[in-house]
Design a protein around this motif. Structure first.
Motif, PDB file in Angstrom:
ATOM      1  N   LEU A   5      -4.076   9.754  -0.190  1.00 23.54           N
ATOM      2  CA  LEU A   5      -4.087  10.368   1.132  1.00 23.54           C
ATOM      3  C   LEU A   5      -5.005  11.592   1.178  1.00 23.54           C
ATOM      4  N   ARG A   6      -5.053  12.332   0.079  1.00 24.27           N
ATOM      5  CA  ARG A   6      -5.904  13.526   0.054  1.00 24.27           C
ATOM      6  C   ARG A   6      -7.383  13.161   0.109  1.00 24.27           C
ATOM      7  N   TYR A  14       0.860  -1.178   0.000  1.00 31.03           N
ATOM      8  CA  TYR A  14       0.000   0.000   0.000  1.00 31.03           C
ATOM      9  C   TYR A  14       0.901   1.234   0.000  1.00 31.03           C
ATOM     10  N   TYR A  15       0.711   2.059  -1.019  1.00 28.30           N
ATOM     11  CA  TYR A  15       1.716   3.054  -1.376  1.00 28.30           C
ATOM     12  C   TYR A  15       1.063   4.378  -1.739  1.00 28.30           C
ATOM     13  N   SER A  16       1.779   5.470  -1.439  1.00 31.18           N
ATOM     14  CA  SER A  16       1.380   6.789  -1.909  1.00 31.18           C
ATOM     15  C   SER A  16       2.628   7.533  -2.354  1.00 31.18           C
ATOM     16  N   PRO A  17       2.591   8.197  -3.501  1.00 32.64           N
ATOM     17  CA  PRO A  17       3.768   8.951  -3.959  1.00 32.64           C
ATOM     18  C   PRO A  17       4.149  10.050  -2.977  1.00 32.64           C
ATOM     19  N   PRO A  51      -3.596   0.467  11.874  1.00 35.66           N
ATOM     20  CA  PRO A  51      -4.441   1.352  12.698  1.00 35.66           C
ATOM     21  C   PRO A  51      -3.924   2.782  12.779  1.00 35.66           C
ATOM     22  N   ASN A  52      -2.665   3.013  12.357  1.00 39.02           N
ATOM     23  CA  ASN A  52      -2.126   4.366  12.332  1.00 39.02           C
ATOM     24  C   ASN A  52      -2.660   5.179  11.162  1.00 39.02           C
ATOM     25  N   GLY A  53      -3.213   4.491  10.159  1.00 41.87           N
ATOM     26  CA  GLY A  53      -3.721   5.190   8.989  1.00 41.87           C
ATOM     27  C   GLY A  53      -2.635   5.860   8.188  1.00 41.87           C
ATOM     28  N   LYS A  54      -1.527   5.127   7.957  1.00 45.38           N
ATOM     29  CA  LYS A  54      -0.392   5.705   7.241  1.00 45.38           C
ATOM     30  C   LYS A  54       0.170   4.704   6.242  1.00 45.38           C
ATOM     31  N   GLY A  62       8.072   5.523  -0.412  1.00 44.91           N
ATOM     32  CA  GLY A  62       9.004   5.479  -1.533  1.00 44.91           C
ATOM     33  C   GLY A  62      10.221   4.627  -1.247  1.00 44.91           C
ATOM     34  N   ARG A  63      10.670   4.605   0.013  1.00 44.58           N
ATOM     35  CA  ARG A  63      11.831   3.793   0.369  1.00 44.58           C
ATOM     36  C   ARG A  63      11.535   2.303   0.193  1.00 44.58           C
ATOM     37  N   ILE A  64      10.324   1.919   0.537  1.00 48.98           N
ATOM     38  CA  ILE A  64       9.938   0.507   0.392  1.00 48.98           C
ATOM     39  C   ILE A  64       9.783   0.166  -1.083  1.00 48.98           C
TER      40      ILE A  64
END
Length: 208
Positions: A34-35, A6-9, A49-52, A14-16
């Protein structure tokens, strides 16, 4: 084996993405907007659960926190690929040390500096004295890294590891974003150049 990423630019995910590209293991990428608040939806919160981001699901088991993910990828896939030292090797201890150092010590100092100088943060939050203190800390840490790389092409010796990739990703984004000149650190400069020229890294950065 199944991996869902699960990724967002423009995020720490990005490191993963770079590590997965280097490891060349099959994985599914799910973009998290994310927006739009995708990270706060119940299905995602059930995984993290952190939502990140980053969030990774390996064979049905969710993981979060980028350092934990890097270690898991290294242990499960990196040894065979030559990107993580073997169990019991002294280099394994050093890889763990520098991976965590990059995320705790260096990233912490970078963000402390940016919080007091960068347009990413409201001006009313900026504090000149804290910015000076943080910049001094960043420069001290860069000197430590430069010393570590003196006579070594990579953090643990002759081979690039996920620790190098992770730390290079931090600096490749963080130094320009914070507008910090690191040209005095010749060893760091050369090391960053070697990392950024790796085909898998270049491909991942283009896709990011």
């Amino acid at each position: 084996m199944s991996i869902t990423f699960y990724y967002s630019p423009q995020s720490s995910a990005g490191r993963i993405r770079v590590s997965l590209a280097e490891l060349d293991v099959p994985h599914e990428i799910i973009r998290v907007d994310l927006r739009a608040g995708d990270q706060k939806k119940p299905d995602f919160l059930a995984l993290n659960p952190n939502g990140k981001v980053p969030t990774l699901v390996i064979d049905g088991t969710p993981m979060f926190e980028s350092v934990a993910i890097q270690i898991a990828l290294g242990e499960r896939y990196g040894v065979q690929k030559g990107l993580w030292p073997a169990p019991g090797a002294p280099e394994r201890l050093m890889a763990l040390t520098w991976l965590v150092w990059g995320q705790v010590s260096l990233t912490g100092a970078l963000f402390h500096y940016m919080a007091n100088t960068s347009e990413y943060f409201p001006k009313e939050m900026h504090n000149e004295k804290q910015a000076e203190q943080a910049l001094t800390e960043v420069r001290d840490l860069l000197r430590i890294l430069d010393s570590r790389l003196d006579g070594r092409p990579y953090l643990t010796g002759e081979r690039c590891t996920l620790a190098d990739l992770d730390l290079a990703s931090v600096l490749g984004w963080g130094l320009p974003a914070a507008k910090i000149d690191s040209s005095e650190q010749k060893n760091v400069h050369g090391w960053l150049g070697r990392i950024m020229e790796r085909p898998a890294v270049k491909a991942a950065m283009v896709e990011t």
